[in-house]
Motif scaffolding. Structure first.
Motif, mmCIF file in Angstrom:
data_model
loop_
_atom_site.group_PDB
_atom_site.id
_atom_site.type_symbol
_atom_site.label_atom_id
_atom_site.label_comp_id
_atom_site.label_asym_id
_atom_site.label_seq_id
_atom_site.Cartn_x
_atom_site.Cartn_y
_atom_site.Cartn_z
ATOM 1 N N TRP A 1 50.999 77.169 4.477
ATOM 2 C CA TRP A 1 51.447 75.847 4.062
ATOM 3 C C TRP A 1 51.274 74.823 5.188
ATOM 4 C CZ3 TRP A 1 55.426 73.430 6.615
ATOM 5 C CH2 TRP A 1 56.267 74.236 7.380
ATOM 6 N N VAL A 2 51.346 75.263 6.442
ATOM 7 C CA VAL A 2 51.134 74.342 7.575
ATOM 8 C C VAL A 2 49.678 73.886 7.595
ATOM 9 C CG1 VAL A 2 51.128 74.142 10.087
ATOM 10 C CG2 VAL A 2 53.028 75.281 8.942
ATOM 11 N N LYS B 1 49.200 71.292 5.003
ATOM 12 C CA LYS B 1 49.744 70.013 5.451
ATOM 13 C C LYS B 1 48.829 69.335 6.472
ATOM 14 C CE LYS B 1 53.785 68.791 5.767
ATOM 15 N NZ LYS B 1 55.110 68.280 5.598
ATOM 16 N N LEU C 1 55.712 71.298 0.138
ATOM 17 C CA LEU C 1 55.270 72.337 1.065
ATOM 18 C C LEU C 1 56.258 72.519 2.213
ATOM 19 C CD1 LEU C 1 51.467 71.487 1.197
ATOM 20 C CD2 LEU C 1 52.497 73.540 0.181
ATOM 21 N N ALA C 2 56.797 71.409 2.723
ATOM 22 C CA ALA C 2 57.724 71.489 3.850
ATOM 23 C C ALA C 2 59.076 72.073 3.431
ATOM 24 C CB ALA C 2 57.922 70.104 4.446
ATOM 25 N N LYS D 1 58.080 75.909 1.526
ATOM 26 C CA LYS D 1 57.245 76.810 2.334
ATOM 27 C C LYS D 1 56.712 77.967 1.475
ATOM 28 C CE LYS D 1 60.053 75.736 6.372
ATOM 29 N NZ LYS D 1 60.541 74.511 5.834
#
Length: 120
Positions: free
Chosen positions: A72-73, A76, A114-115, A118
């Motif tokens: 997910w990072v 982003k 997403l943040a 997660k």
């Protein structure tokens, strides 16, 4: 610096980013051109400063959480690149401005999802 400080810095970056993008859309829609360099430059600085704060705060949050770089990072980071490129769209493709106004909240919501969740 604390986790909470990075979160506030991240929110400031989001506000600056979206202000710069929406301001550029409105400026382009009002037939703003390069002759109005002061406003266009201020909007670009707002956008770029927001991107910088997002990057610094985002990596600060990742470091504080100690999570490394899950999927997910990476998504982003791709969204961050997309938001960075979107500053050129209002002036190069003015016919896309209405669609862009609808796309921005969708992309912002995806980034928030997403943040928060997660998912991967």
């Amino acid at each position: 610096m604390s986790y909470e400080f990075y979160k506030v810095l991240h929110i400031l970056g989001v506000l600056m980013l979206f202000s710069g993008l929406v301001g550029s859309i409105v400026h382009a829609a009002n037939r703003g051109d390069k002759a109005q360099n002061v406003l266009r430059g201020a909007l670009g600085a707002l956008h770029g400063g927001g991107l910088l704060l997002l990057l610094i705060a985002g990596f600060g949050i990742i470091a504080k959480l100690g999570i490394g770089f899950p999927g997910w990072v990476w998504v982003k980071l791709v969204l961050w690149l997309v938001f960075g490129a979107l500053i050129a769209v209002p002036y190069r493709k003015p016919s896309w401005n209405v669609a862009l106004l609808w796309l921005l909240p969708v992309l912002g919501t995806l980034a928030a999802y997403l943040a928060i969740y997660k998912p991967f």
